[in-house]
Design an enzyme around this catalytic site. Sequence first.
Site, mmCIF file in Angstrom:
data_model
loop_
_atom_site.group_PDB
_atom_site.id
_atom_site.type_symbol
_atom_site.label_atom_id
_atom_site.label_comp_id
_atom_site.label_asym_id
_atom_site.label_seq_id
_atom_site.Cartn_x
_atom_site.Cartn_y
_atom_site.Cartn_z
ATOM 1 N N LYS A 116 60.450 148.805 23.355
ATOM 2 C CA LYS A 116 61.478 148.490 22.338
ATOM 3 C C LYS A 116 61.895 149.748 21.583
ATOM 4 O O LYS A 116 63.054 149.881 21.186
ATOM 5 C CB LYS A 116 60.960 147.428 21.364
ATOM 6 C CG LYS A 116 60.785 146.037 21.976
ATOM 7 C CD LYS A 116 62.063 145.481 22.581
ATOM 8 C CE LYS A 116 61.928 144.010 22.947
ATOM 9 N NZ LYS A 116 63.052 143.540 23.780
ATOM 10 N N LYS B 197 59.599 131.160 19.153
ATOM 11 C CA LYS B 197 58.851 130.424 20.175
ATOM 12 C C LYS B 197 59.656 130.335 21.467
ATOM 13 O O LYS B 197 60.371 129.357 21.698
ATOM 14 C CB LYS B 197 58.499 129.029 19.659
ATOM 15 C CG LYS B 197 57.431 129.070 18.578
ATOM 16 C CD LYS B 197 57.077 127.684 18.090
ATOM 17 C CE LYS B 197 55.951 127.743 17.077
ATOM 18 N NZ LYS B 197 55.716 126.473 16.399
ATOM 19 N N GLY C 263 70.041 136.524 30.245
ATOM 20 C CA GLY C 263 68.692 136.240 29.736
ATOM 21 C C GLY C 263 68.437 134.828 29.252
ATOM 22 O O GLY C 263 67.437 134.593 28.573
ATOM 23 N N TYR D 262 51.143 143.516 21.066
ATOM 24 C CA TYR D 262 52.515 143.765 21.550
ATOM 25 C C TYR D 262 52.524 144.974 22.496
ATOM 26 O O TYR D 262 53.334 145.059 23.424
ATOM 27 C CB TYR D 262 53.474 143.957 20.368
ATOM 28 C CG TYR D 262 54.925 143.728 20.707
ATOM 29 C CD1 TYR D 262 55.367 142.496 21.192
ATOM 30 C CD2 TYR D 262 55.868 144.740 20.543
ATOM 31 C CE1 TYR D 262 56.707 142.288 21.507
ATOM 32 C CE2 TYR D 262 57.202 144.544 20.842
ATOM 33 C CZ TYR D 262 57.615 143.312 21.330
ATOM 34 O OH TYR D 262 58.938 143.109 21.625
HETATM 35 P P1 NAD Z 1 63.035 134.328 27.227
HETATM 36 O O1 NAD Z 1 61.819 134.273 28.077
HETATM 37 O O2 NAD Z 1 63.735 133.078 26.938
HETATM 38 O O3 NAD Z 1 64.084 135.385 27.818
HETATM 39 C C1 NAD Z 1 63.687 136.551 28.527
HETATM 40 C C2 NAD Z 1 64.644 136.678 29.684
HETATM 41 O O4 NAD Z 1 64.423 137.907 30.400
HETATM 42 C C3 NAD Z 1 64.484 135.552 30.715
HETATM 43 O O5 NAD Z 1 65.716 134.881 30.868
HETATM 44 C C4 NAD Z 1 64.102 136.267 31.988
HETATM 45 O O6 NAD Z 1 64.619 135.654 33.154
HETATM 46 C C5 NAD Z 1 64.738 137.626 31.739
HETATM 47 N N1 NAD Z 1 64.200 138.653 32.642
HETATM 48 C C6 NAD Z 1 62.924 139.125 32.730
HETATM 49 N N2 NAD Z 1 62.831 140.021 33.735
HETATM 50 C C7 NAD Z 1 64.073 140.111 34.303
HETATM 51 C C8 NAD Z 1 64.620 140.833 35.393
HETATM 52 N N3 NAD Z 1 63.878 141.669 36.134
HETATM 53 N N4 NAD Z 1 65.937 140.681 35.680
HETATM 54 C C9 NAD Z 1 66.709 139.840 34.960
HETATM 55 N N5 NAD Z 1 66.249 139.117 33.922
HETATM 56 C C10 NAD Z 1 64.953 139.252 33.598
HETATM 57 O O7 NAD Z 1 62.546 135.034 25.869
HETATM 58 P P2 NAD Z 1 63.335 135.563 24.577
HETATM 59 O O8 NAD Z 1 62.304 135.641 23.518
HETATM 60 O O9 NAD Z 1 64.567 134.778 24.356
HETATM 61 O O10 NAD Z 1 63.698 137.057 24.993
HETATM 62 C C11 NAD Z 1 65.003 137.590 24.898
HETATM 63 C C12 NAD Z 1 64.951 138.968 24.239
HETATM 64 O O11 NAD Z 1 64.599 138.821 22.870
HETATM 65 C C13 NAD Z 1 63.915 139.922 24.843
HETATM 66 O O12 NAD Z 1 64.440 141.237 24.859
HETATM 67 C C14 NAD Z 1 62.780 139.830 23.841
HETATM 68 O O13 NAD Z 1 61.940 140.980 23.876
HETATM 69 C C15 NAD Z 1 63.582 139.761 22.559
HETATM 70 N N6 NAD Z 1 62.846 139.323 21.359
HETATM 71 C C16 NAD Z 1 62.075 138.200 21.399
HETATM 72 C C17 NAD Z 1 61.362 137.819 20.256
HETATM 73 C C18 NAD Z 1 60.473 136.594 20.285
HETATM 74 O O14 NAD Z 1 59.606 136.480 19.409
HETATM 75 N N7 NAD Z 1 60.642 135.688 21.216
HETATM 76 C C19 NAD Z 1 61.464 138.559 19.071
HETATM 77 C C20 NAD Z 1 62.271 139.697 19.068
HETATM 78 C C21 NAD Z 1 62.956 140.083 20.222
#
Ligand code: NAD
Length: 263
Positions: A164, A194, A14, A157
Site C-alpha cells: 500500500k 468486512k 474488483g 497487515y
Molecule cells: P474484495 O475481496 O471484495 O475485493 C478484492 C478484489 O481484488 C476481488 O474482486 C479480487 O477478485 C480482486 N483481485 C485479487 N487478485 C486479482 C488479480 N490477480 N486480478 C484481478 N483482480 C484481482 O475486498 P475489498 O476489501 O473490497 O478490497 C478492495 C480494495 O480495498 C483492495 O485494494 C483492498 O486492499 C482495499 N481496502 C480494503 C479494506 C478492508 O478493510 N476491506 C480497507 C482499506 C482498503
Amino acid sequence: MTALLKGKRGLVMGVANERSIAWGIAKAMHEAGAELAFSYQGEAFGKRLEPLAASVGSDFMVDVDVTDDASLDAAFEALEARWPTIDFVIHAVAFSDKSELTGRFLNTSRANFKHSMDISAYSFIEVARRAHPMMIENGGTLLTLTYQGSNRVVPNYNVMGVAKAALESATRYLANDLGPEGIRVNAISPGPMKTLAGSAIAGARKTYKHTDQNAPMRSNATLEAVGGTAVYLCSEAGACTTGEIIRVDGGFHVLGMPQPDHL
Ligand code: NAD
C-alpha cells in the site's frame, strides 16, 4: 449527488461480491448517473458479478487477471471498442497470501512479496497506462483503494502495508505524469471493512471492533461513505484534487491513543 456523474462512464475493477468496496462504489456511481463496465477475476467471480452488474444497468463485464498483460490488453481493447473515451477507472484490487497476513513481518517470503506488490501496487500502473489514452480527449479520474497500514504498523497487515505504501507513492507519481492531460489520480483509504480481502488478515474481527469503538465517529467506514467519496473524486466537485489519499475511516487516523473506556 443524483446528477454529479451524468454522462460519465468508466470501468470498475474488483467486485467480488455485494460486500466488496468496489460494489459500494459502483452503486454510488450508478446512483449519481454514471454508466459502468466491470472487470472480474475468473469465472466464479464473473457468475457472482452478473446479477449485481445487471442491477445497475450494466451488461459489460470482462475477465481480467491484473498479473497477465494479455488479459489487461484484451480488456482495454474490448472497452475501447465499446466506449472510445472513458471518464474513470476504479482500481479496487489487492492480494497477498493469507499465510503471510499473520505473525511476523520478518518472515515475508520473496515470492509473496513480489506477488503482493505485483497485484496490489504495480497493477495500478499497468491499468493507468492502458486507460490514459481513452481519457486524453476529456480528462478523467483514476482511483485506487489503500489502507493506513501503509504508513503505520498494523499487526498482521505485514507485506500488504508495504504494497500500500508503494501504491500510494505510485498514486502521486501518476498524478504528476497525467495532470497535464487533465487526468487526476487519487486513492481512498477506508478503515477496516468486512470484505473477502479484509477477512484474510489475521485478527480482522478484533481490528474492526477496535476501530468501531475508538474512532472519533465511533463507527467504521461504510460502503455508502466510500461510494460517496468516489463520486466526489470522479466528479467536477473534485476537479482540483489529485495525488491525494482521502481517508474514510471515521477519523481513526487522528488518534494518539484509544478512548479511555477501551484501554
Ligand atoms: P474484495 O475481496 O471484495 O475485493 C478484492 C478484489 O481484488 C476481488 O474482486 C479480487 O477478485 C480482486 N483481485 C485479487 N487478485 C486479482 C488479480 N490477480 N486480478 C484481478 N483482480 C484481482 O475486498 P475489498 O476489501 O473490497 O478490497 C478492495 C480494495 O480495498 C483492495 O485494494 C483492498 O486492499 C482495499 N481496502 C480494503 C479494506 C478492508 O478493510 N476491506 C480497507 C482499506 C482498503
